[in-house]
Design an enzyme around this catalytic site. Structure first.
Site, PDB file in Angstrom:
ATOM      1  N   LYS A  85      26.190  52.524 -37.870  1.00  0.00           N
ATOM      2  CA  LYS A  85      25.720  51.528 -37.144  1.00  0.00           C
ATOM      3  C   LYS A  85      24.766  52.213 -35.982  1.00  0.00           C
ATOM      4  CE  LYS A  85      27.758  47.133 -35.681  1.00  0.00           C
ATOM      5  NZ  LYS A  85      28.955  46.755 -35.124  1.00  0.00           N
TER       6      LYS A  85
HETATM    7  O1  G3P Z   1      30.636  44.019 -33.814  1.00  0.00           O
HETATM    8  C1  G3P Z   1      29.713  43.252 -32.827  1.00  0.00           C
HETATM    9  C2  G3P Z   1      29.904  41.816 -32.420  1.00  0.00           C
HETATM   10  O2  G3P Z   1      30.386  41.035 -33.519  1.00  0.00           O
HETATM   11  C3  G3P Z   1      30.298  41.745 -30.918  1.00  0.00           C
HETATM   12  O3  G3P Z   1      31.066  40.361 -30.743  1.00  0.00           O
HETATM   13  O4  G3P Z   1      32.103  38.868 -29.463  1.00  0.00           O
HETATM   14  O5  G3P Z   1      31.630  41.236 -28.698  1.00  0.00           O
HETATM   15  O6  G3P Z   1      29.759  39.705 -28.760  1.00  0.00           O
HETATM   16  P1  G3P Z   1      31.031  39.977 -29.299  1.00  0.00           P
END
Ligand code: G3P
Length: 218
Positions: A85
């Site tokens: 990533k």
């Molecule tokens: O893995 C990245 C993403 O899914 C993060 O989600 O909820 O931290 O915006 P959030």
């Protein structure tokens, strides 16, 4: 649609993998930090790869292309399931091109616009991760971004998979399914919300009560 679990919690990954509910895992530095520093990150990534039979995203922490390429190359050696990533920066896209030229799959993360998604595909991304919830956090339309990327990738036969990320609730998942995102990554809490329905619970209670009235075992 492929479902990825957005966590580094090995117990949650095992629970979902054993039920056959997930096709892979995504992690990021914040999710790694959540499970604490007791475990060596390389060992944890290996453990995750041996628990789930599918892509496991491991994120670089360098911000320059050379550093990302070096870290990505090392992470990719942990297991064949590892996907690297990288952030959607100029350096990230340079690293994406270099790593994918070396046959390493790359997930370009922190995508917030259709043009970013187009450029990530140009740089050879295997996956693009648009962050739905974070766009909505600032009053934007996260699902509109997924639709636009779907249309752009379809217009030009782009094979990069759309990995809908930052999914916060079941409706995000429903919309991503309807739009045709290739994958969705969601935290364990949302995964289990997807299978809950009050009528299922009520129906089961009724079936069990009726069976009990039979006074027989099965
Ligand atoms: O893995 C990245 C993403 O899914 C993060 O989600 O909820 O931290 O915006 P959030």
């Amino acid at each position: 649609m492929k479902i990825f679990l957005d966590t580094a919690d090995i117990d949650e990954i095992r629970r979902a993998a054993e039920a056959g509910l997930i096709d892979g895992v995504t992690t990021n530095p914040s999710l790694m930090a959540k499970v604490g520093g007791d475990r060596d990150p390389t060992e944890l990534f290996l453990d995750i790869c041996e628990t789930v039979d599918g892509p496991v995203s491991a994120e670089v922490i360098a911000i320059d292309a050379e550093g990302m390429i070096e870290q990505g190359g090392r992470l990719a050696k942990i297991h064949d399931n590892i996907v690297i990533k990288v952030p959607l920066t100029e350096a990230g896209l340079r690293a994406c091109r270099s790593l994918s030229n070396d046959g390493i799959r790359v997930n370009v993360t922190l995508c917030f616009s259709p043009t970013q998604a187009h450029l990530a595909a140009k740089a050879g991304a295997a996956y693009i991760s648009p962050f739905i919830g974070r766009i909505e956090d600032i009053s934007g339309d996260g699902m509109e971004l997924i639709s636009q990327i779907r249309m752009i990738y379809d217009n030009y036969d782009i094979e990069t998979e759309i990995l809908a990320a930052s999914i916060r609730h079941p409706q995000h998942m429903v919309q991503a399914l309807l739009i045709g995102a290739d994958c969705g990554t969601l935290p364990p809490k949302v995964l289990y919300q997807l299978l809950k329905h009050p009528l299922t619970d009520r129906g089961l209670d009724g079936f069990l009560a009726d069976w009990k009235s039979l006074g027989r075992d099965l």
